[in-house]
Motif scaffolding. Structure first.
Motif, PDB file in Angstrom:
ATOM      1  N   GLU A 177       7.256 -17.869  13.061  1.00  0.00           N
ATOM      2  CA  GLU A 177       6.078 -17.958  12.183  1.00  0.00           C
ATOM      3  C   GLU A 177       4.778 -17.880  12.980  1.00  0.00           C
ATOM      4  OE1 GLU A 177       4.782 -20.456   8.254  1.00  0.00           O
ATOM      5  OE2 GLU A 177       5.913 -21.508   9.796  1.00  0.00           O
ATOM      6  N   ASP A 178       4.742 -18.492  14.161  1.00  0.00           N
ATOM      7  CA  ASP A 178       3.515 -18.528  14.959  1.00  0.00           C
ATOM      8  C   ASP A 178       3.381 -17.354  15.923  1.00  0.00           C
ATOM      9  OD1 ASP A 178       2.669 -20.829  13.748  1.00  0.00           O
ATOM     10  OD2 ASP A 178       3.361 -22.168  15.348  1.00  0.00           O
ATOM     11  N   ASP A 179       4.500 -16.818  16.396  1.00  0.00           N
ATOM     12  CA  ASP A 179       4.448 -15.843  17.485  1.00  0.00           C
ATOM     13  C   ASP A 179       4.409 -14.393  17.017  1.00  0.00           C
ATOM     14  OD1 ASP A 179       4.516 -17.913  19.315  1.00  0.00           O
ATOM     15  OD2 ASP A 179       6.699 -17.903  19.477  1.00  0.00           O
ATOM     16  N   PHE A 180       4.613 -14.145  15.737  1.00  0.00           N
ATOM     17  CA  PHE A 180       4.605 -12.773  15.230  1.00  0.00           C
ATOM     18  C   PHE A 180       3.735 -12.701  13.980  1.00  0.00           C
ATOM     19  CE2 PHE A 180       8.652 -13.500  17.358  1.00  0.00           C
ATOM     20  CZ  PHE A 180       8.667 -12.457  18.297  1.00  0.00           C
ATOM     21  N   TYR A 181       2.859 -11.709  13.930  1.00  0.00           N
ATOM     22  CA  TYR A 181       1.935 -11.594  12.816  1.00  0.00           C
ATOM     23  C   TYR A 181       2.594 -10.978  11.582  1.00  0.00           C
ATOM     24  CZ  TYR A 181      -1.692 -12.625  16.230  1.00  0.00           C
ATOM     25  OH  TYR A 181      -2.448 -13.232  17.195  1.00  0.00           O
ATOM     26  N   ASP A 182       3.546 -10.073  11.813  1.00  0.00           N
ATOM     27  CA  ASP A 182       4.201  -9.424  10.683  1.00  0.00           C
ATOM     28  C   ASP A 182       5.666  -9.219  11.030  1.00  0.00           C
ATOM     29  OD1 ASP A 182       3.991  -7.458  12.601  1.00  0.00           O
ATOM     30  OD2 ASP A 182       2.375  -6.389  11.573  1.00  0.00           O
ATOM     31  N   ARG A 183       6.263  -8.168  10.538  1.00  0.00           N
ATOM     32  CA  ARG A 183       7.694  -7.936  10.725  1.00  0.00           C
ATOM     33  C   ARG A 183       8.052  -7.901  12.213  1.00  0.00           C
ATOM     34  NH1 ARG A 183      11.439  -3.744  11.286  1.00  0.00           N
ATOM     35  NH2 ARG A 183      13.325  -3.961   9.992  1.00  0.00           N
ATOM     36  N   VAL A 184       9.152  -8.548  12.560  1.00  0.00           N
ATOM     37  CA  VAL A 184       9.597  -8.556  13.950  1.00  0.00           C
ATOM     38  C   VAL A 184      10.982  -7.935  14.029  1.00  0.00           C
ATOM     39  CG1 VAL A 184      10.379 -10.962  13.660  1.00  0.00           C
ATOM     40  CG2 VAL A 184      10.192  -9.999  15.942  1.00  0.00           C
ATOM     41  N   ASP A 242      15.281 -17.415   9.750  1.00  0.00           N
ATOM     42  CA  ASP A 242      15.461 -17.168   8.311  1.00  0.00           C
ATOM     43  C   ASP A 242      14.158 -16.763   7.625  1.00  0.00           C
ATOM     44  OD1 ASP A 242      14.320 -19.650   8.720  1.00  0.00           O
ATOM     45  OD2 ASP A 242      15.569 -20.714   7.275  1.00  0.00           O
ATOM     46  N   ARG A 243      13.109 -16.512   8.404  1.00  0.00           N
ATOM     47  CA  ARG A 243      11.845 -16.062   7.814  1.00  0.00           C
ATOM     48  C   ARG A 243      11.998 -14.645   7.274  1.00  0.00           C
ATOM     49  NH1 ARG A 243       9.063 -20.829   7.370  1.00  0.00           N
ATOM     50  NH2 ARG A 243       9.042 -21.934   9.363  1.00  0.00           N
ATOM     51  N   PRO A 244      11.285 -14.305   6.205  1.00  0.00           N
ATOM     52  CA  PRO A 244      11.465 -12.982   5.581  1.00  0.00           C
ATOM     53  C   PRO A 244      11.059 -11.822   6.479  1.00  0.00           C
ATOM     54  CG  PRO A 244       9.635 -14.187   4.574  1.00  0.00           C
ATOM     55  CD  PRO A 244      10.366 -15.159   5.438  1.00  0.00           C
ATOM     56  N   GLN A 245      10.184 -12.057   7.491  1.00  0.00           N
ATOM     57  CA  GLN A 245       9.738 -10.955   8.333  1.00  0.00           C
ATOM     58  C   GLN A 245      10.717 -10.625   9.459  1.00  0.00           C
ATOM     59  OE1 GLN A 245       8.373 -14.046   8.258  1.00  0.00           O
ATOM     60  NE2 GLN A 245       7.088 -14.462  10.054  1.00  0.00           N
ATOM     61  N   VAL A 246      11.833 -11.355   9.546  1.00  0.00           N
ATOM     62  CA  VAL A 246      12.790 -11.132  10.636  1.00  0.00           C
ATOM     63  C   VAL A 246      13.760 -10.017  10.253  1.00  0.00           C
ATOM     64  CG1 VAL A 246      14.615 -12.161  12.037  1.00  0.00           C
ATOM     65  CG2 VAL A 246      12.609 -13.519  11.404  1.00  0.00           C
ATOM     66  N   ALA A 247      13.770  -8.945  11.027  1.00  0.00           N
ATOM     67  CA  ALA A 247      14.664  -7.823  10.762  1.00  0.00           C
ATOM     68  C   ALA A 247      16.106  -8.180  11.127  1.00  0.00           C
ATOM     69  CB  ALA A 247      14.213  -6.602  11.564  1.00  0.00           C
TER      70      ALA A 247
END
Length: 358
Positions: A177-184, A242-247
């Motif tokens: 959540e803190d280390d990536f601004y969008d999709r990772v 489990d964040r939605p931006q995690v590929a």
């Protein structure tokens, strides 16, 4: 104010004085083995190939955990009077820091951080699993659960354990959540992981092929670079998978990293992840610990205050427990761990910080 030998702070000056005196008194392996036997510590649990200064760190810690630190100090003082003055200073020392609350066993701590300002309620299973990481060398721990159950909050207890001076551990965290601004994706994730460890973070891999091949190349390059690091204990905590931006390929990379950890390719590394999908290779499952979180209840709040009463030696009645729990729950909902922890900590300071002096 409690005596230092009852609740030792292994990072303060008294600890340094103790270890310097012990190392001056005895530094030969046979002497240390004999001392361990004399105070009831099983010698086979120590790696006797280490320098005496390192061995004393483990011996004193184990004695404190067993309630035998005073016995150890008195024993050494009797055998080597030359260090008696320093050891008498240790025996008479009291905890003078602002942190009025300590525990003999670090994993049992209910209050953490500067000023004991952060409360950790429950987490019995996590505490047991962290002991497995430390003592039984289980190298992988996964934490799962619904949002708000405390997966991210686990970091505070994990960091507290990893911060034990006797463990001498390098602790690194990736917070999605803190280390990536969008999709990772896997490449971005491995770049951040390499950077955190001080490694070359440029990965020249084919990103236009199947995901499994790209992930394999990324992890292979990472393992090769990792081998150049100084050989020491490292704990890596990856939070928020489990964040939605995690590929999906990030989960593939984490699973492959776990396989490399199990195979010993990432020397002396412990991998702790939250929110991972749970797809690991069979060999990893044999050395993995898993905590499935559910929500807190009022009984957990009661258990928190009972634990503090036990740790500080201050009896508490059932009526007081009810009053403390009601006061905390009037300030915070059970689902809001940050607010609940802060309210519980404030109540704990008011009730326990001024009493319990032996």
């Amino acid at each position: 104010m409690a005596r230092w030998i009852q609740f030792p702070d292994w990072a303060d000056g008294t600890a340094r004085l103790l270890h310097n005196a012990l190392n001056k008194a005895f530094y030969l392996r046979d002497d240390l083995i004999d001392i361990c036997r004399s105070v009831g510590l099983p010698p086979h649990e120590f790696d006797w190939g280490q320098p005496a200064a390192q061995l004393w760190l483990g011996i004193t810690r184990d004695c404190a955990d067993a309630g035998r630190l005073k016995e150890l100090i008195e024993h050494v003082k009797g055998r080597c009077p030359a260090v008696g003055g320093d050891l008498d200073t240790v025996l008479s020392a009291r905890n003078t820091g602002i942190e009025w609350y300590t525990t003999r066993e670090r994993h049992l701590a209910l209050l953490l951080g500067p000023g004991c300002a952060r409360a950790v309620l429950d987490r019995r299973e996590l505490r047991a699993h962290l002991l497995d990481l430390v003592h039984r060398q289980y190298p992988v721990l996964t934490i799962t659960g619904e949002p708000g159950t405390g997966k991210s909050y686990s970091r505070y207890l994990i960091h507290h354990i990893a911060g034990d001076p006797a463990l001498d551990c390098e602790f690194r965290t990736i917070d999605v959540e803190d280390d990536f601004y969008d999709r990772v994706d896997a490449a971005g994730f491995m770049t951040v992981l390499a950077t955190r460890l001080g490694l070359d973070s440029a990965f020249d891999v084919d990103r236009h092929t199947e995901q499994a091949r790209t992930v394999r190349e990324l992890v292979n390059l990472f393992v090769g670079r990792f081998s150049t690091l100084p050989r020491r204990l490292r704990w890596v905590f990856i939070d928020g998978l489990d964040r939605p931006q995690v590929a999906p390929d990030v989960h593939m990379a984490v699973a492959r990293l776990a396989k490399e950890v199990e195979a010993g390719q990432l020397f002396n590394t412990r991998l702790i992840v939250t929110g991972h999908s749970g797809e690991f290779a069979p060999p990893v499952m044999e050395v993995l610990r898993h905590e499935e979180l559910s929500g807190l209840t009022t009984s957990h709040v009661h258990g928190f205050f009972r634990g503090l009463a036990d740790h500080t030696g201050q009896p508490i009645s059932d009526n007081e427990l009810e009053e403390l729990a009601e006061a905390v729950l009037a300030e915070a909902d059970l689902a809001d761990l940050a607010l609940l922890g802060a309210a519980a900590s404030r109540a704990a300071h008011i009730r326990f910080s001024s009493g319990g002096e032996p």
